[in-house]
Design an enzyme around this catalytic site. Structure first.
Site, mmCIF file in Angstrom:
data_model
loop_
_atom_site.group_PDB
_atom_site.id
_atom_site.type_symbol
_atom_site.label_atom_id
_atom_site.label_comp_id
_atom_site.label_asym_id
_atom_site.label_seq_id
_atom_site.Cartn_x
_atom_site.Cartn_y
_atom_site.Cartn_z
ATOM 1 N N HIS A 46 0.828 -1.206 0.000
ATOM 2 C CA HIS A 46 0.000 0.000 0.000
ATOM 3 C C HIS A 46 0.859 1.251 0.000
ATOM 4 O O HIS A 46 0.821 2.055 0.924
ATOM 5 C CB HIS A 46 -0.950 -0.016 1.199
ATOM 6 N N HIS B 95 -0.336 -8.997 1.530
ATOM 7 C CA HIS B 95 -1.574 -9.188 2.298
ATOM 8 C C HIS B 95 -2.217 -10.556 2.129
ATOM 9 O O HIS B 95 -3.205 -10.858 2.783
ATOM 10 C CB HIS B 95 -2.620 -8.150 1.880
ATOM 11 N N CYS C 284 3.132 -12.258 3.223
ATOM 12 C CA CYS C 284 3.969 -12.122 4.414
ATOM 13 C C CYS C 284 3.808 -13.362 5.299
ATOM 14 O O CYS C 284 2.677 -13.806 5.567
ATOM 15 C CB CYS C 284 3.532 -10.883 5.181
ATOM 16 N N HIS D 153 -10.198 -4.673 4.313
ATOM 17 C CA HIS D 153 -8.764 -4.768 4.057
ATOM 18 C C HIS D 153 -8.476 -6.106 3.375
ATOM 19 O O HIS D 153 -9.017 -7.143 3.763
ATOM 20 C CB HIS D 153 -7.995 -4.665 5.378
ATOM 21 N N GLU E 248 -6.138 -8.180 3.532
ATOM 22 C CA GLU E 248 -5.671 -9.254 4.423
ATOM 23 C C GLU E 248 -6.860 -9.965 5.068
ATOM 24 O O GLU E 248 -6.927 -11.200 5.096
ATOM 25 C CB GLU E 248 -4.761 -8.676 5.512
ATOM 26 N N THR F 123 -2.987 -8.498 11.186
ATOM 27 C CA THR F 123 -1.612 -8.403 11.723
ATOM 28 C C THR F 123 -1.163 -6.980 12.049
ATOM 29 O O THR F 123 -0.287 -6.798 12.881
ATOM 30 C CB THR F 123 -0.591 -9.026 10.735
ATOM 31 N N CYS G 58 1.414 -8.436 14.364
ATOM 32 C CA CYS G 58 2.836 -8.470 14.041
ATOM 33 C C CYS G 58 3.599 -7.675 15.100
ATOM 34 O O CYS G 58 3.241 -6.544 15.426
ATOM 35 C CB CYS G 58 2.996 -7.864 12.662
ATOM 36 N N ASN H 277 -2.215 0.469 8.076
ATOM 37 C CA ASN H 277 -1.352 0.571 9.254
ATOM 38 C C ASN H 277 -0.827 1.995 9.420
ATOM 39 O O ASN H 277 -0.622 2.456 10.543
ATOM 40 C CB ASN H 277 -0.243 -0.498 9.218
ATOM 41 N N SER I 226 4.809 0.107 4.938
ATOM 42 C CA SER I 226 4.991 -0.010 3.489
ATOM 43 C C SER I 226 5.627 1.248 2.894
ATOM 44 O O SER I 226 5.568 1.480 1.691
ATOM 45 C CB SER I 226 3.634 -0.304 2.836
#
Lengths: 285, 285
Positions: free
Chosen positions: A41, A73, A95, A123, A125, A161, A189, A219, A261
């Site tokens: 992103h 993602h 990831c 999102h 993910e 995450t 994460c 994020n 990112s």
């Protein structure tokens, strides 16, 4: 002027890995190379990849042949199946930390737990994780949603995450009342937690906080929101060009951080621009 | 005067069951009948049982022969073994909800989870649960303790059945940061939660709150503490005799609740005494 730059600013392990995979692929398969959605992103990083021949397509249908890179993602089950059916060469840059979240989601599902994903339902993910589970999945982004939900015998909880740890904590606490058994895997994460904590520490001691990253980066948005709660003079920018001279007037302590990112060259450009503009401001005062 | 009496005041299912078992035993085995520790945490109820021939002994060694009743809080592994070795007749009045907490504690332990018990380490219920587990057990009574503890791969959490739900919630939330996987069984007795909630609602609307129950009763102490946070004029009494006339001066709304081990006749006596003393106060004004 004192400039506080977060050590944790910029590319996380998973984004760096995805970029390396894409750069490697650009060398090996220069023709018909695609990513399904932007690799990360960050429009500037994606633009750079575009210059190397990596094209972005939103849907598998738009990829006639060649190689498709699955981004950090992760990918939905439907897209995975379609890519296989089409006979595309698949390079998986998901990831590993996101994969771990997938694993626990499936694990809980298989063991009969209703699943709560703390995250943003739109999102990619979360969409990807959801696609592997056929039922009994709720995505929650705030505590109030929990109140409206029913009661569970066995409730499993994971988080996107890159979610805010505090939100995760709040939702876990609120869910306790709603379930007899609650099984929680902390899938946030670690780098995200550290980044958020460091941002909070910096925001506390500065008069102006600058958060760098794609406007489409969840994020980075959360990072900016967390900083803004502490320091109202927090600004989310994508590149050095958006830096406003007025933000730097009469402030002596400036903080800088960036999303997972955000490439390091953008962070460096912003740093340089802050120093440059601040010198200009001081000269005119 | 308006008197608000909690519907949930008094004997819970487990205490009522233990009393019934003891009364039945007093009929069947009138000679050499003992309880290991007081059957329930209420001196008046225990005194009444004493009149029927049920004697209280603190240790198995003090019971020469006959029948031993294991009380609602459960019994430790050591005492269970000793009672068996001595050939005593065992009548188990352990509350089924406490047994359920035992079950989950053992289950988590067997499945490799470090165990956190939210509760009072000196309470017989917690002591009993602990005795069945040989290691990796922490008893925590406040959130700060969590901070001092280490980090777990797999953490199981249960609560003493009569604990405050809010404390349980706080400790679960704080433990999230400390573990990769957290598995929580809500072992708090539903009746306890309801009793606490109802007490809070009443405490909010009265000018004086009276909580009735044994001074040695943990759940009554917590009930009083929860009410005191909302209404500083909260008084914990054991019997009607302790009711102080001064508490009733210039108050028009009075609340009454009682712990899980408080017999209904004590509650009735207090109610009567409140009406009587209040009439006296009004006359003198």
């Amino acid at each position: 002027m004192k400039l506080f730059i977060a050590k944790s600013a910029g590319f996380c392990f998973g984004v760096k890995r995805a970029m390396d995979i894409a750069l490697e692929a650009a060398k090996k398969f220069p023709k018909n190379l695609y990513t399904l959605g932007p690799l990360i992103h960050n429009p500037q990083a994606v633009e750079y990849l575009g210059e190397l021949g990596v094209k972005v397509r939103e849907r598998i249908e738009q990829i006639p042949e060649g190689t498709v890179i699955f981004r950090s993602h992760g990918v939905s089950l439907k897209d995975l199946k379609r890519a296989r059916e089409k006979g595309l060469r698949i390079i998986d840059a998901t990831c590993p930390i996101v994969k771990r979240a997938h694993f626990f989601a499936k694990f809980l599902h298989r063991h009969g737990y209703a699943l709560l994903i703390v995250g943003d339902g739109h999102h990619p993910e979360v969409e990807a994780i959801r696609s592997y589970l056929n039922k009994r999945v709720e995505v929650v982004e705030d505590v109030r949603t929990i109140e409206r939900l029913g009661h569970w015998e066995k409730l499993g909880i994971i988080a996107q995450t890159t979610q805010s740890f505090n939100l995760f904590k709040e939702i876990v606490a609120a869910s306790l009342e709603k379930s007899k058994e609650m099984r929680v895997f902390n899938t946030i994460c670690h780098a995200t937690t550290i980044r958020q904590k460091e941002a909070v520490e910096i925001a506390k001691k500065v008069e102006c906080m600058i958060v760098i990253g794609g406007y489409n980066s969840g994020n980075t948005q959360r990072l900016a929101a967390i900083c803004k709660e502490i320091q109202p003079h927090t600004y989310h920018i994508e590149t050095a060009r958006e830096l406003n001279l007025r933000w730097l007037v009469r402030v002596e302590k400036i903080g800088l951080t960036a999303g997972a990112s955000t490439p390091s060259w953008i962070i460096s450009e912003v740093e340089e621009e802050v120093r440059h503009k601040k010198a200009k401001v001081n000269k005119n005062l």
